[in-house]
Design an enzyme around this catalytic site. Structure first.
Site, mmCIF file in Angstrom:
data_model
loop_
_atom_site.group_PDB
_atom_site.id
_atom_site.type_symbol
_atom_site.label_atom_id
_atom_site.label_comp_id
_atom_site.label_asym_id
_atom_site.label_seq_id
_atom_site.Cartn_x
_atom_site.Cartn_y
_atom_site.Cartn_z
ATOM 1 N NE ARG A 95 1.120 23.024 31.436
ATOM 2 C CZ ARG A 95 2.286 23.015 30.774
ATOM 3 N NH1 ARG A 95 2.358 23.597 29.597
ATOM 4 N NH2 ARG A 95 3.364 22.452 31.289
ATOM 5 N NE ARG A 145 9.114 31.849 29.129
ATOM 6 C CZ ARG A 145 7.972 31.371 29.612
ATOM 7 N NH1 ARG A 145 7.619 30.119 29.363
ATOM 8 N NH2 ARG A 145 7.161 32.136 30.328
ATOM 9 C CE LYS A 158 5.289 26.470 22.226
ATOM 10 N NZ LYS A 158 6.719 26.129 22.294
ATOM 11 N NE ARG A 211 10.133 25.059 30.847
ATOM 12 C CZ ARG A 211 8.919 24.980 30.315
ATOM 13 N NH1 ARG A 211 8.728 25.344 29.076
ATOM 14 N NH2 ARG A 211 7.904 24.564 31.032
ATOM 15 C CE LYS A 229 2.029 23.442 24.857
ATOM 16 N NZ LYS A 229 3.242 22.915 25.527
ATOM 17 C CG PHE A 246 7.517 36.201 25.200
ATOM 18 C CD1 PHE A 246 6.939 35.972 26.438
ATOM 19 C CD2 PHE A 246 8.466 35.313 24.736
ATOM 20 C CE1 PHE A 246 7.294 34.880 27.204
ATOM 21 C CE2 PHE A 246 8.835 34.209 25.492
ATOM 22 C CZ PHE A 246 8.252 33.996 26.736
ATOM 23 C CD GLU A 256 11.754 30.400 23.578
ATOM 24 O OE1 GLU A 256 11.832 29.205 23.326
ATOM 25 O OE2 GLU A 256 10.928 30.884 24.378
ATOM 26 C CD GLU A 286 3.498 37.225 22.640
ATOM 27 O OE1 GLU A 286 3.280 38.286 23.249
ATOM 28 O OE2 GLU A 286 4.109 36.263 23.162
#
Length: 508
Positions: A372, A216, A211, A231, A378, A300, A260, A209
């Protein structure tokens, strides 16, 4: 429970460097705290107040009364007084608040006074971060830490989750559900040096996807009511009318989407991050700002649609539901492939379009809110890290009178501290120098008239660098090569910074 019991455990946690030792101290106290006081104890040991803010600053904490010689204040007593302090408002509130603060501090010992001063000023740093406290709650309650962590992502307030676990165990934790209108911690991405490495981690086929270099957002809708969270779980609904309108135009009236917002130029290329974040967080004259700098939204992920929670579904199924829920123009561009060449070509096109890079996502990964995990990776065209500023040095020559050279630190999840990785003064414009001088004088944690100004570790900065090399000069045994400032990250908290393990994985 007496406040002094919490204070003594806090001091023991501070003196203990080992994670298991910290967990043991905390769990022992939590196992004997009364149910009505559990939320208070967990809040205090996490360095927070149940009331969040009570309007007490350093000025109010000057000239405190003499302390008591014997500790008698209970957690309930202290919490009740803090609630009264927060409720003070209107004419004469400053004097009334100061009188209540004096009443509070005259009822506790000097040891407790010191604890309360650090708690009220937000400086109670003892290494009891969420990860440590989650394990302590699990140990004290007998519930699996995974259940505690999941409940936290859904409730968003660890003291409430901990109190539920201590009183009701696993069954109470399972009662927490995703609530529309209550933000949950977003899923975060790990990092990889290139697309091939990211695909290897995620497994193929995988999705790539775009970035985007935006803000966010987590979008909640229940009927005609909409809430938009960042976020960091701040509510920015009034600042982003474009997103509110987009959400209200969707057919589903009960949903939570992850995405986003970004400010795009007329040619479709992105404005700088600073332009986007300024537009999305400005609270005044929003109609004018919208006309000058409109925001675009790209979703997303879907966490809830038509009243059904989707967190535990694999990414591929959540994407199918998202595609049926939102039109193509509101979806983040995506490619699913098992071909490294096609993936790298997609990455190249993203960079040419002016965006940050890609996020490679496992098709089987659930939505790991607040973590995470390995499911999202990423990839950017350069090495970057989100680090925390630990100290700043006064500049000389053209930078005389400005705080210039930054001391950079990565987060150590084990200790809750930050490990210094080096210094940099590169990449700083005159505008950034002026801003950071003012900012770090506000965060100063000691004298400011020497060469180096120590600051509270609260400001996240994104830095680019050429690599990580071994170095005996710094505590972590590593140093960044040719580090330079890209931008400050007001949208990130210190606990969102990259870890020392992430840095170690990049070492030459």
């Amino acid at each position: 429970m007496l406040l002094i019991d919490v204070v003594r455990v806090s001091e023991a946690v501070t003196r203990t460097s080992a994670r298991l030792g910290k967990v043991g101290h905390l769990a022992e106290l939590l196992a004997r705290v009364a149910p009505a006081e559990a939320e208070i104890a967990i809040s205090y040991l996490s360095g927070e107040l149940p009331q969040r803010q009570v309007g007490v600053g350093w000025r109010t904490l000057q000239d405190l009364p003499q302390p008591k010689l014997v500790a008698t204040a209970t957690l309930t007593d202290v919490d009740a007084l803090l609630t009264r302090i927060k409720a003070v408002s209107g004419p004469g509130s400053q004097a009334a608040r100061k009188a209540l603060v004096a009443e509070l501090f005259s009822a506790v010992t000097s040891q407790e006074q010191s604890f309360l001063m650090r708690l009220l000023s937000g400086e109670l740093r003892q290494g009891a971060l969420d990860g440590v406290m989650i394990e302590a709650i699990a140990k004290a309650s007998g519930a699996p830490s995974a259940d505690v962590r999941r409940a936290l992502t859904l409730r968003g307030w660890l003291p409430a989750v901990g109190a539920a676990a201590l009183s009701g165990g696993v069954e109470a934790l399972h009662a927490f559900k995703l609530e529309v209108g209550r933000a949950v911690a977003p899923m975060l991405a790990g990092s990889a040096p290139n697309v091939a490495a990211a695909l290897e981690k995620a497994g193929v086929p995988a999705a790539l996807e775009w970035k985007l270099d935006g803000v966010r957002v987590q979008a909640h809708r229940s009927g005609s009511e909409v809430h938009i969270f960042t976020r960091t779980l701040d509510d920015i609904t009034p600042q982003v009318p474009e997103l509110v309108e987009a959400l209200l135009a969707l057919p589903s009236t009960d949903l939570v989407l992850d995405g986003e917002v970004i400010a795009l130029r007329p040619d479709g290329r992105p404005h700088t991050f600073q332009v986007t974040v300024s537009r999305a967080t400005s609270k005044t004259d929003v109609p004018r700002l919208r006309a000058e700098t409109p925001l675009s939204v790209f979703f997303f992920d879907a966490l809830r649609v038509d009243g059904t929670d989707l967190l535990d579904l694999p990414y591929s199924e959540r994407q199918e539901i998202l595609t049926r829920t939102a039109p193509p123009e509101l979806l983040t561009p995506r490619l699913t492939t098992d071909d490294v060449n096609k993936a790298e070509a997609f990455f190249t096109d993203v960079i040419k379009s002016g965006h940050e890079g890609v996020v490679v996502k496992s098709l089987t990964s659930p939505y790991a809110a607040g973590r995470r995990g390995a499911g999202w990776i990423k990839v950017k065209p350069r090495h970057t890290l989100d680090l925390v500023v630990l100290a700043v040095e006064w500049g000389h020559g053209r930078r005389e009178g400005k705080l210039s050279n930054l001391h950079l630190g990565a987060r150590d999840p084990e200790s809750g501290d930050f490990v210094m990785l080096g210094k940099t003064f590169k990449g700083l414009t005159d505008e950034l120098l002026a801003w950071q001088t003012e900012r770090f004088l506000e965060l100063a944690d000691g004298p400011t008239d020497g060469w180096t100004v120590t600051v509270r570790p609260e400001q996240v900065v994104e830095v680019a660098f050429d690599g990580v090399q071994r170095s005996p000069r710094y505590p972590g045994g590593m140093a960044l090569r040719f580090a330079r400032v890209l931008r400050y990250r007001p949208d990130k908290r210190p606990e969102d910074a990259d870890t020392i393990e992430t840095v170690r994985a990049l070492m030459l």
